[in-house]
Design a protein around this motif. Sequence first.
Motif, PDB file in Angstrom:
ATOM      1  N   GLN A   1      39.241  30.464  33.201  1.00 24.83           N
ATOM      2  CA  GLN A   1      40.676  30.683  33.157  1.00 24.83           C
ATOM      3  C   GLN A   1      41.029  31.869  34.053  1.00 24.83           C
ATOM      4  OE1 GLN A   1      42.667  28.669  31.695  1.00 24.83           O
ATOM      5  NE2 GLN A   1      44.476  29.680  30.868  1.00 24.83           N
ATOM      6  N   VAL A   2      42.018  31.695  34.917  1.00 24.89           N
ATOM      7  CA  VAL A   2      42.461  32.759  35.802  1.00 24.89           C
ATOM      8  C   VAL A   2      43.208  33.807  34.995  1.00 24.89           C
ATOM      9  CG1 VAL A   2      43.970  33.342  37.729  1.00 24.89           C
ATOM     10  CG2 VAL A   2      42.567  31.274  37.803  1.00 24.89           C
ATOM     11  N   GLN A   3      42.854  35.061  35.220  1.00 29.46           N
ATOM     12  CA  GLN A   3      43.514  36.160  34.537  1.00 29.46           C
ATOM     13  C   GLN A   3      43.764  37.317  35.493  1.00 29.46           C
ATOM     14  OE1 GLN A   3      40.896  36.914  31.043  1.00 29.46           O
ATOM     15  NE2 GLN A   3      42.774  36.589  29.852  1.00 29.46           N
ATOM     16  N   LEU A   4      44.871  37.995  35.289  1.00 32.63           N
ATOM     17  CA  LEU A   4      45.174  39.262  35.935  1.00 32.63           C
ATOM     18  C   LEU A   4      45.498  40.259  34.842  1.00 32.63           C
ATOM     19  CD1 LEU A   4      47.518  38.109  38.840  1.00 32.63           C
ATOM     20  CD2 LEU A   4      45.174  38.931  39.083  1.00 32.63           C
ATOM     21  N   VAL A   5      44.899  41.433  34.914  1.00 32.74           N
ATOM     22  CA  VAL A   5      45.100  42.459  33.897  1.00 32.74           C
ATOM     23  C   VAL A   5      45.483  43.764  34.570  1.00 32.74           C
ATOM     24  CG1 VAL A   5      44.090  43.745  31.995  1.00 32.74           C
ATOM     25  CG2 VAL A   5      43.457  41.360  32.351  1.00 32.74           C
ATOM     26  N   GLU A   6      46.664  44.273  34.233  1.00 39.57           N
ATOM     27  CA  GLU A   6      47.123  45.553  34.747  1.00 39.57           C
ATOM     28  C   GLU A   6      46.642  46.680  33.835  1.00 39.57           C
ATOM     29  OE1 GLU A   6      50.619  42.590  35.340  1.00 39.57           O
ATOM     30  OE2 GLU A   6      49.162  43.103  33.780  1.00 39.57           O
ATOM     31  N   SER A   7      46.418  47.836  34.430  1.00 39.28           N
ATOM     32  CA  SER A   7      46.076  49.022  33.669  1.00 39.28           C
ATOM     33  C   SER A   7      46.507  50.255  34.450  1.00 39.28           C
ATOM     34  CB  SER A   7      44.579  49.074  33.353  1.00 39.28           C
ATOM     35  OG  SER A   7      43.813  49.156  34.543  1.00 39.28           O
ATOM     36  N   GLY A   8      46.475  51.389  33.799  1.00 37.44           N
ATOM     37  CA  GLY A   8      46.781  52.652  34.452  1.00 37.44           C
ATOM     38  C   GLY A   8      48.155  53.204  34.170  1.00 37.44           C
TER      39      GLY A   8
END
Length: 123
Positions: A1-8
């Motif tokens: 499954q394609v995922q993008l995870v933002e952080s910071g």
Amino acid sequence: QVQLVESGGGLVQRGGSLRLSCAGSGFTLDYYAIGWFRQAPGKEREGVSCISSSDSSTYYADSVKGRFTMSRDNAKKTVYLQMNSLKSEDTAVYYCAAAKTPCTVVAGIYDYWGQGTQVTVSS
């Protein structure tokens, strides 16, 4: 499954800096342009910046030019948004998105979206 995870994201004083990260998985990130968008309470989603997959050419909205810088590390499947000289109007939820297109901040072009990370700039 394609995922993008933002952080910071987080809380920073006016004039301070933050570096946001967007980590991708489930696809070959180096074939995709990555865009950053933001949405503040009561406002429409706004395109912030993008970086191309081929030559790392970039686009920045007028509101962030000279203050924000994008970069990408394809080996780490991660894109960064360095934010300097932050202003109160930069307060928003920031989203990253991926598209197999040239660099653009047209939201409808993007195939995959992260869940967002909150950036709050105190006065």
